[in-house]
Write an enzyme that holds these catalytic residues in place. Structure first.
Site, PDB file in Angstrom:
ATOM      1  N   ASN A   1       0.888  -1.202   0.191  1.00  0.00           N
ATOM      2  CA  ASN A   1      -0.011   0.014  -0.151  1.00  0.00           C
ATOM      3  C   ASN A   1       0.737   1.201  -0.134  1.00  0.00           C
ATOM      4  OD1 ASN A   1       0.556   0.523   2.747  1.00  0.00           O
ATOM      5  ND2 ASN A   1      -0.363  -1.378   3.053  1.00  0.00           N
TER       6      ASN A   1
ATOM      7  N   ALA B   1       1.605   1.013  11.735  1.00  0.00           N
ATOM      8  CA  ALA B   1       1.863   0.513  10.283  1.00  0.00           C
ATOM      9  C   ALA B   1       0.509   0.052   9.678  1.00  0.00           C
ATOM     10  CB  ALA B   1       2.669  -1.014  10.513  1.00  0.00           C
TER      11      ALA B   1
ATOM     12  N   LYS C   1       8.294 -16.898 -11.132  1.00  0.00           N
ATOM     13  CA  LYS C   1       7.664 -15.759 -11.571  1.00  0.00           C
ATOM     14  C   LYS C   1       6.286 -16.319 -12.259  1.00  0.00           C
ATOM     15  CE  LYS C   1       7.409 -11.764 -14.530  1.00  0.00           C
ATOM     16  NZ  LYS C   1       8.153 -10.940 -15.479  1.00  0.00           N
TER      17      LYS C   1
ATOM     18  N   ASP D   1      -3.433 -10.307  13.295  1.00  0.00           N
ATOM     19  CA  ASP D   1      -3.541  -8.922  13.926  1.00  0.00           C
ATOM     20  C   ASP D   1      -2.725  -8.357  14.995  1.00  0.00           C
ATOM     21  OD1 ASP D   1      -4.676  -6.420  14.839  1.00  0.00           O
ATOM     22  OD2 ASP D   1      -6.332  -6.649  13.314  1.00  0.00           O
ATOM     23  N   ILE D   2      -1.789  -7.551  14.664  1.00  0.00           N
ATOM     24  CA  ILE D   2      -0.719  -7.499  15.509  1.00  0.00           C
ATOM     25  C   ILE D   2      -1.193  -6.470  16.871  1.00  0.00           C
ATOM     26  CG2 ILE D   2       1.496  -6.599  16.137  1.00  0.00           C
ATOM     27  CD1 ILE D   2       1.928  -6.878  12.885  1.00  0.00           C
TER      28      ILE D   2
ATOM     29  N   PHE E   1      -4.345   2.562  14.743  1.00  0.00           N
ATOM     30  CA  PHE E   1      -4.663   3.505  13.734  1.00  0.00           C
ATOM     31  C   PHE E   1      -5.622   2.941  13.080  1.00  0.00           C
ATOM     32  CE2 PHE E   1      -1.491   7.011  13.198  1.00  0.00           C
ATOM     33  CZ  PHE E   1      -0.997   6.855  14.480  1.00  0.00           C
TER      34      PHE E   1
ATOM     35  N   LYS F   1     -13.220  -0.378  15.964  1.00  0.00           N
ATOM     36  CA  LYS F   1     -11.679  -1.088  16.308  1.00  0.00           C
ATOM     37  C   LYS F   1     -11.280  -0.972  17.660  1.00  0.00           C
ATOM     38  CE  LYS F   1     -10.541  -0.385  11.659  1.00  0.00           C
ATOM     39  NZ  LYS F   1      -9.888   0.590  10.773  1.00  0.00           N
TER      40      LYS F   1
HETATM   41  O1  C5P Z   1      -8.552  -3.159  11.051  1.00  0.00           O
HETATM   42  P1  C5P Z   1      -7.740  -2.285  10.472  1.00  0.00           P
HETATM   43  O2  C5P Z   1      -6.500  -3.068   9.558  1.00  0.00           O
HETATM   44  O3  C5P Z   1      -8.152  -1.210   9.796  1.00  0.00           O
HETATM   45  O4  C5P Z   1      -6.911  -1.790  11.788  1.00  0.00           O
HETATM   46  C1  C5P Z   1      -5.891  -0.994  11.684  1.00  0.00           C
HETATM   47  C2  C5P Z   1      -4.844  -0.984  12.917  1.00  0.00           C
HETATM   48  O5  C5P Z   1      -4.690  -2.155  13.251  1.00  0.00           O
HETATM   49  C3  C5P Z   1      -3.617  -0.447  12.632  1.00  0.00           C
HETATM   50  O6  C5P Z   1      -3.057   0.000  14.062  1.00  0.00           O
HETATM   51  C4  C5P Z   1      -2.748  -1.566  12.375  1.00  0.00           C
HETATM   52  O7  C5P Z   1      -1.381  -1.146  12.413  1.00  0.00           O
HETATM   53  C5  C5P Z   1      -3.104  -2.449  13.054  1.00  0.00           C
HETATM   54  N1  C5P Z   1      -2.956  -3.832  12.293  1.00  0.00           N
HETATM   55  C6  C5P Z   1      -2.055  -4.681  12.788  1.00  0.00           C
HETATM   56  N2  C5P Z   1      -2.065  -5.890  12.231  1.00  0.00           N
HETATM   57  C7  C5P Z   1      -2.879  -6.336  11.228  1.00  0.00           C
HETATM   58  C8  C5P Z   1      -3.691  -5.466  10.831  1.00  0.00           C
HETATM   59  C9  C5P Z   1      -3.759  -4.193  11.193  1.00  0.00           C
HETATM   60  O8  C5P Z   1      -1.397  -4.551  13.846  1.00  0.00           O
HETATM   61  N3  C5P Z   1      -2.533  -7.482  10.685  1.00  0.00           N
END
Ligand code: C5P
Length: 409
Positions: free
Chosen positions: A212, A276, A290, A308-309, A327, A341
């Site tokens: 992105n 992030a 490829k 999801d971190i 974020f 969220k």
């Molecule tokens: O649900 P969404 O992806 O919009 O949430 C955004 C937040 O979740 C951000 O703080 C992003 O850094 C965190 N995030 C994360 N790990 C992921 C996806 C999003 O930490 N796999």
């Protein structure tokens, strides 16, 4: 609490406001701080070495080619000696030199060789301040991690009115009090923080990936501010060209999986800021070669969810940071989606921004955010530089952390 027993190096630049440095020196000395000075060639046109030395009770350093000076104290030890370096007034020309990384006299050499925080206190005519060249230099200098105070709006020595007046010695002194007090407090508590930033890349085959537009700037700025307050900060960054202060431990990663592993290795921390733009999905398999452009491959890629971190941190029973900040980059229903969220990921704060606007957010130097607190409060920050937004976010984080003293028992 006032500041005392600090070592402050003041570089006096060439502008009419140079005389105000004498007042700052007096304030600092009155409070038992040690002050050393470098008087630039043009600074000397406005104040004399004798008046500076009379107040500091130290030699006033002037020129890099002064052999007696170099023998006594070289430019490296002068910068290592200081707890903080202040440049006042910082002229437009001086900023140009710093932005170009010049080392042509003692002042610029000390700064380039410095491992300390540097506070720039600009003063110049309003037209010079708003000129694109100056504004571009400010961006570069903020990127390099220089701190800025002012300028203020007011009547200038040239008779014009506008932004460009140097902050007063009292304002600088108050800034220093805040800076050192917060830093002291954080150091005593031995606080640690982690910040995730930038995009992630999820490879499909050896040459193609899904990613992105994230530049990593906002997270980088937050790490800089946390570090400035003396918080031991680790920045876990996806691919970006951003440089960070040497005190910040930076770990470069590519994929969301690698980011997750680095986050786990960095725990425990007191503060976690997840800025992030992590990819939510990754291809289930990275093709070894490829992919060819035949139709068979057209619907080929299968995806699976990334971990999801921020949710992992928010719901971590063993090592939950005291403050977890997420974020929320949205293009619609910002409040509603961000509140969900906050709850779903068990965050303390969510920083929400609208990423459909081209002039703020992704890949821009500017941002405009809502700070949503889990106590229901919402703070709106108007469009401003990401460095300014970072200061405001960190202030909210630290206030929230410090309000609840139970965090430290
Ligand atoms: O649900 P969404 O992806 O919009 O949430 C955004 C937040 O979740 C951000 O703080 C992003 O850094 C965190 N995030 C994360 N790990 C992921 C996806 C999003 O930490 N796999």
């Amino acid at each position: 609490m006032t500041i005392k027993n600090r070592k402050i190096l003041i570089i006096i630049g060439g502008g009419i406001a140079a005389y105000k440095s004498l007042d700052l020196i007096r304030l600092l000395k009155k409070n038992n701080n040690d002050v050393k000075t470098i008087l630039t060639k043009s600074g000397k046109e406005f104040v004399t070495p004798l008046s500076v030395t009379t107040l500091t009770k130290n030699k006033t350093f002037e020129d890099i080619f002064d052999k007696s000076t170099e023998a006594e104290i070289d430019h490296i030890s002068l910068s290592r000696w200081a707890d903080l370096i202040i440049v006042m007034p910082t002229t437009a020309n001086f900023m140009t030199k710093l932005a170009a990384g010049k080392a042509e006299d003692l002042a610029t050499t000390v700064i380039l060789a410095s491992n300390k925080n540097i506070l720039l206190v600009p003063a110049m005519n309003v037209r010079m301040w708003i000129h694109k060249a100056t504004q571009k230099n400010i961006n570069i200098l903020e990127d390099y991690g220089y701190m800025f105070l002012g300028p203020e709006k007011g009547e200038m020595a040239c008779g014009e009115y506008g932004e460009g007046k140097m902050s007063s010695p009292r304002q600088i002194f108050t800034y220093l009090e805040n800076y050192f007090n917060k830093r002291n407090f954080m150091k005593k508590k031995n606080l640690k923080a982690l910040v995730t930033t930038g995009p992630t890349r999820e490879y499909i085959d050896p040459v193609r990936y899904i990613s992105n537009e994230s530049s990593g700037k906002q997270g980088r700025e937050i790490a800089e501010v946390l570090n400035r307050y003396g918080i031991k900060t680790t920045l876990i960054s996806g691919p970006s060209n951003l440089v960070t202060h040497s005190e910040i431990k930076t770990k470069k990663i590519i994929s969301a999986g690698e980011m997750f592993e680095e986050v786990k290795k960095t725990l425990p921390v007191d503060i976690a800021v997840c800025a992030a733009a992590v990819s939510d999905f990754k291809p289930s398999k990275i093709n070894k070669n490829k992919l060819k452009k035949n139709l068979k491959n057209f619907n080929y890629i299968k995806f699976e969810k990334n971990r999801d971190i921020v949710e992992y941190l928010g719901k971590n029973n063993k090592h939950r940071p005291k403050i977890v900040v997420g974020f929320s980059a949205e293009t619609e229903n910002i409040n509603k989606n961000s509140f969900s969220k906050l709850k779903d990921k068990n965050c303390d704060l969510i920083i929400a921004n609208n990423v459909s606007k081209k002039d703020v957010g992704f890949n821009s130097d500017y941002n405009k955010v809502l700070i949503i607190d889990n106590n229901g409060k919402i703070k709106q920050l108007k469009k401003n530089k990401k460095s300014f937004i970072a200061k405001k976010i960190v202030d909210v984080i630290l206030d929230k952390l410090l309000i609840d003293e139970r965090n430290f028992n």
